[in-house]
Design an enzyme around this catalytic site. Structure first.
Site, PDB file in Angstrom:
ATOM      1  N   SER A   1       0.784  -1.229   0.000  1.00 27.80           N
ATOM      2  CA  SER A   1       0.000   0.000   0.000  1.00 27.80           C
ATOM      3  C   SER A   1       0.818   1.281   0.000  1.00 27.80           C
ATOM      4  CB  SER A   1      -0.939   0.002   1.197  1.00 27.80           C
ATOM      5  OG  SER A   1      -0.197  -0.015   2.394  1.00 27.80           O
TER       6      SER A   1
ATOM      7  N   HIS B   1      -5.629  -4.466  -1.102  1.00 25.88           N
ATOM      8  CA  HIS B   1      -5.533  -3.384  -2.091  1.00 25.88           C
ATOM      9  C   HIS B   1      -5.662  -3.924  -3.514  1.00 25.88           C
ATOM     10  CE1 HIS B   1      -4.654  -0.222   0.791  1.00 25.88           C
ATOM     11  NE2 HIS B   1      -3.985  -1.146   1.446  1.00 25.88           N
TER      12      HIS B   1
ATOM     13  N   LYS C   1     -12.523  -1.686   2.032  1.00 28.12           N
ATOM     14  CA  LYS C   1     -11.911  -0.800   1.033  1.00 28.12           C
ATOM     15  C   LYS C   1     -12.807  -0.789  -0.221  1.00 28.12           C
ATOM     16  CE  LYS C   1      -7.256  -1.637   2.915  1.00 28.12           C
ATOM     17  NZ  LYS C   1      -7.284  -0.668   3.993  1.00 28.12           N
TER      18      LYS C   1
HETATM   19  N1  PLP Z   1      -3.937  -5.712   5.054  1.00 26.86           N
HETATM   20  C1  PLP Z   1      -3.595  -4.634   4.318  1.00 26.86           C
HETATM   21  C2  PLP Z   1      -2.606  -4.794   3.209  1.00 26.86           C
HETATM   22  C3  PLP Z   1      -4.178  -3.377   4.594  1.00 26.86           C
HETATM   23  O1  PLP Z   1      -3.836  -2.306   3.878  1.00 26.86           O
HETATM   24  C4  PLP Z   1      -5.118  -3.284   5.644  1.00 26.86           C
HETATM   25  C5  PLP Z   1      -5.751  -1.989   5.990  1.00 26.86           C
HETATM   26  O2  PLP Z   1      -5.189  -0.951   5.985  1.00 26.86           O
HETATM   27  C6  PLP Z   1      -5.438  -4.424   6.378  1.00 26.86           C
HETATM   28  C7  PLP Z   1      -4.827  -5.631   6.056  1.00 26.86           C
HETATM   29  C8  PLP Z   1      -6.443  -4.393   7.478  1.00 26.86           C
HETATM   30  O3  PLP Z   1      -7.722  -4.326   6.904  1.00 26.86           O
HETATM   31  P1  PLP Z   1      -8.981  -3.941   7.804  1.00 26.86           P
HETATM   32  O4  PLP Z   1      -9.139  -2.462   7.689  1.00 26.86           O
HETATM   33  O5  PLP Z   1     -10.124  -4.706   7.213  1.00 26.86           O
HETATM   34  O6  PLP Z   1      -8.673  -4.371   9.189  1.00 26.86           O
END
Ligand code: PLP
Length: 432
Positions: A219, A247, A278
């Site tokens: 990200s 993502h 997201k």
């Molecule tokens: N994994 C990645 C790559 C993320 O970018 C995020 C959130 O920012 C998460 C996991 C966690 O997701 P959640 O917001 O559903 O807890």
């Protein structure tokens, strides 16, 4: 004093007309409690000052409208163009998504007041799990309150001290935390470095199972994991492949199935974790999808699943509709790709350096932390909401403004953002 507060509280509870009117006095502490509190306050104040002094303080801008490309924020009369949400497909405020959430709320209530295995499973949870596994073409799926929870809950269940996990050094914090919780042997390979991964795989041959864990898309840089090569190495060294698709789900690949679809390895990635928070409506929630036996074991053993409340029906309703919209047509996913291309092409032509490739996360690389921060402020003056990222979120000397494109941005929105960047970029001599 504490007794008086408590009595007042009890009185309020039994007198509904007063409930919303009475402001309860604050508790007061004894001198022993006050001294412990003073000590804690001093420790925390020092900690907070350290964050401020390091320039890494994270403020929160307060939005007073729905999430979307056009938002209103507190303290500002005019609306602003939003380029920093993970609302990739613009579904967070899509009328049909909202309608579906409202219907689920009406029919199934606000929540279950329970974990899944006690009395917290409704038919709509089961049907969303089926839908998710169909979307990813996997055997089964399990819902969590977030993808953070899905990542926190999987490694400990899957891997024992006899096994090994090989993790990209830039994996998301929740994967790192999930791996910390498990007792497997841990190998951290250099970011997207296949030679280093191969060396670690060779070293890990002595263990029973090997699991390679990677983000599908990282990200901070918007860079895409080399999944095909990773799957080749996994075949060669008998390893399983786990991908976090937060993502990517909903918009990467021709049908928006994710990085595995984009890179032609849907049938070679064993386990996927992703988020509903997201692209898939943006409410909340996460999931694991993969082999049925794994999902069955997660339902028995995964701690964030077993010991945390069921996803609220409205959240399930919104995600379910987002998936329907995606499975009905590829148009939204393709719109996303067109918008991303427009932004990246125009910014590059203007002389900016963008990290990543073909992904709606478009980091505008600036290097200097202060420059990233003042430029982001200047962009806001021009009505564009973007965020500057600097160390320790990204490596030192790699400060950037991260722009996130949404399918809901119009071409005009994107052009306006590029024009503002050109204006601000010239002001600070980033471009000529
Ligand atoms: N994994 C990645 C790559 C993320 O970018 C995020 C959130 O920012 C998460 C996991 C966690 O997701 P959640 O917001 O559903 O807890």
């Amino acid at each position: 004093m504490m007794n008086r507060s408590y009595q007042l509280f009890r009185t309020c509870l039994t007198c509904s007309s007063l409930r919303s009117l009475v402001v309860l006095p604050q508790f007061t502490f004894s001198s022993a409690q006050l001294s412990s509190l003073a000590q804690l306050t001093q420790i925390l104040d020092t900690e907070l000052k350290g964050i401020r002094d390091a320039g890494t303080w994270k403020g929160e801008r307060v939005i007073v409208s729905k999430q979307g490309p056009h938002i209103h924020v507190e303290g500002r009369k005019e609306g602003i163009l939003n380029f920093c949400a993970n609302n990739y497909l613009g579904l967070s405020s899509h009328p049909e998504v909202i309608k579906s959430a409202a219907k689920a709320l009406e029919e199934y209530g606000a929540g279950l007041s329970s974990v899944r295995f006690i009395c917290g499973t409704q038919n709509l949870h089961k049907s969303l799990e089926t839908k998710l596994s169909k979307f990813h073409q996997r055997e089964d799926a399990i819902l969590y309150a977030s993808c953070f929870d899905a990542n926190a809950g999987i490694f400990e269940v899957l891997l024992t001290p006899e096994d090994a996990v090989l993790s990209d050094e830039l994996n998301h914090a929740s994967i790192i935390d999930g791996i910390r919780l498990c007792k497997a042997n841990k190998y951290r390979y250099k970011h997207m470095d296949l030679n280093d991964l191969e060396d670690k795989l060779k070293e890990a041959q002595k263990h029973r199972l090997r699991l390679i864990a990677t983000d599908g898309v990282f990200s901070m840089d918007g860079d895409i994991s080399p999944l095909k090569d990773i799957c080749d190495l996994a075949d060669q060294y008998k390893a399983l492949v786990f991908v976090d698709e937060c993502h990517a789900t909903g918009f990467m690949g021709p049908r928006g199935r994710g990085t595995d679809e984009l890179l032609g390895v849907m049938d070679r990635v064993h386990i996927i974790n992703s988020t509903l928070g997201k692209a898939l409506g943006g409410a909340a929630g996460g999931y694991t999808t993969g082999p049925k036996v794994l999902i069955e074991l997660l339902r028995q053993r995964s701690r964030p699943y077993l010991f945390s409340n069921t996803l609220p029906p409205a959240v399930v309703g919104s995600a379910s509709k987002a998936l329907d919209l995606l499975m009905e047509s590829n148009v939204i996913a393709q719109t996303m790709a067109d918008k991303t291309k427009r932004f990246r092409t125009k910014m590059t032509a203007a002389g900016f350096t963008l990290a990543g490739k073909d992904h709606p996360i478009c980091p505008v690389m600036l290097g200097d932390a202060r420059l990233a921060s003042v430029m982001a402020e200047d962009m806001l003056e021009r009505g564009i909401y973007v965020i500057g990222f600097s160390f320790p979120v990204v490596p030192k000397g790699k400060a950037r403004i991260r722009v996130q494109i949404s399918a809901a941005h119009s071409d005009q929105d994107i052009d306006q953002c590029v024009e503002a960047f050109i204006d601000v970029g010239r002001k600070y001599d980033v471009i000529s």
